[in-house]
Design a protein around this motif. Sequence first.
Motif, mmCIF file in Angstrom:
data_model
loop_
_atom_site.group_PDB
_atom_site.id
_atom_site.type_symbol
_atom_site.label_atom_id
_atom_site.label_comp_id
_atom_site.label_asym_id
_atom_site.label_seq_id
_atom_site.Cartn_x
_atom_site.Cartn_y
_atom_site.Cartn_z
ATOM 1 N N THR A 14 -2.935 10.342 3.787
ATOM 2 C CA THR A 14 -2.259 9.043 3.858
ATOM 3 C C THR A 14 -3.221 7.924 3.444
ATOM 4 O O THR A 14 -4.360 7.904 3.904
ATOM 5 N N TYR A 15 -2.754 7.030 2.579
ATOM 6 C CA TYR A 15 -3.618 5.956 2.074
ATOM 7 C C TYR A 15 -2.908 4.614 2.052
ATOM 8 O O TYR A 15 -1.688 4.542 1.904
ATOM 9 N N GLY A 16 -3.712 3.571 2.102
ATOM 10 C CA GLY A 16 -3.252 2.244 1.757
ATOM 11 C C GLY A 16 -3.629 1.942 0.320
ATOM 12 O O GLY A 16 -4.212 2.782 -0.377
ATOM 13 N N PRO A 146 0.846 -4.034 5.403
ATOM 14 C CA PRO A 146 0.061 -3.663 4.227
ATOM 15 C C PRO A 146 0.877 -2.770 3.273
ATOM 16 O O PRO A 146 1.840 -2.119 3.685
ATOM 17 N N THR A 148 1.327 0.525 1.325
ATOM 18 C CA THR A 148 0.826 1.904 1.460
ATOM 19 C C THR A 148 1.124 2.677 0.177
ATOM 20 O O THR A 148 2.010 2.330 -0.596
#
Lengths: 158, 158
Positions: A14-16, A146, A148
């Motif tokens: 999982t990333y931003g 934010p 994602t």
Amino acid sequence: MDEAAKKTALRMFTYGLYVVTARDGDDENGFTANWLTQVSFEPPMLAVSVENQSHSISLIRRTGIFTVNVLASGQRELAGLLGKRWEKVPDKLAWVAHHPGPNGCAVLDDARAYLECEVTGSIPAGDSTVFIARVVGAGVLREGEPLTMAEAGFRHAG
Amino acid sequence: MDEAAKKTALRMFTYGLYVVTARDGDDENGFTANWLTQVSFEPPMLAVSVENQSHSISLIRRTGIFTVNVLASGQRELAGLLGKRWEKVPDKLAWVAHHPGPNGCAVLDDARAYLECEVTGSIPAGDSTVFIARVVGAGVLREGEPLTMAEAGFRHAG
């Protein structure tokens, strides 16, 4: 190694989405990054993986500073634009509203927040180099969630 | 530095939740981590930040190997259990169904997927150490979405 399993497992990370900016005099650039994480609370530090073949890596190496712009929900297009390779769009930042932050690196006018960083070390990691940096400045520009990778639907940004 | 802005900006970072397992003979442990990212495509490598005061860091230093278990959506409780400090719950893994993977480190029976890693380097980062590791094995155990920090509602896992 089970290559299909490796690919599936890595895609479950999982990333931003962030825009890292760097500047050495008139030579400035920004690139979209997702391989980025905080790594220490005290002092506050983060790590970002930068492609060895990128233009920005030379800026970061020369100056030892960069700024992390945290993108906001809805900014998929911005992430896509700044994710283009410097060789193809060398003046990426000219297309995006920005101003110099206290350290001179670009702060995107529409970023959710930004963090100014000073490199404390780097370590090779295959096709990239991981920079470890101390957070020395910060600003919040707007409210909101934010952006994602899941929202953007990207597989990898940079 | 604007401490409130720093805190807000760092809290805007997006993370998944993972359980990192390590083993040296009978001494094995697992801990919930979120400061983890892929850092290279070729070869496939990742970075994880491990607290200097943790029990697992000594296992990783001694053996140079660890396994990343990618948690699945709905496994908040599992992440919470394995996020407890080793000093308080030294036998955390005894509470969780697991089996040894090919490298001997624990694979959680309910993980979404796992990646076996070999450390290629490490670098100090404040209260933690960042380990850079090559992915040398992988397995997929089930279908589904990954567990994210946003879903779990945690601020930091480890």
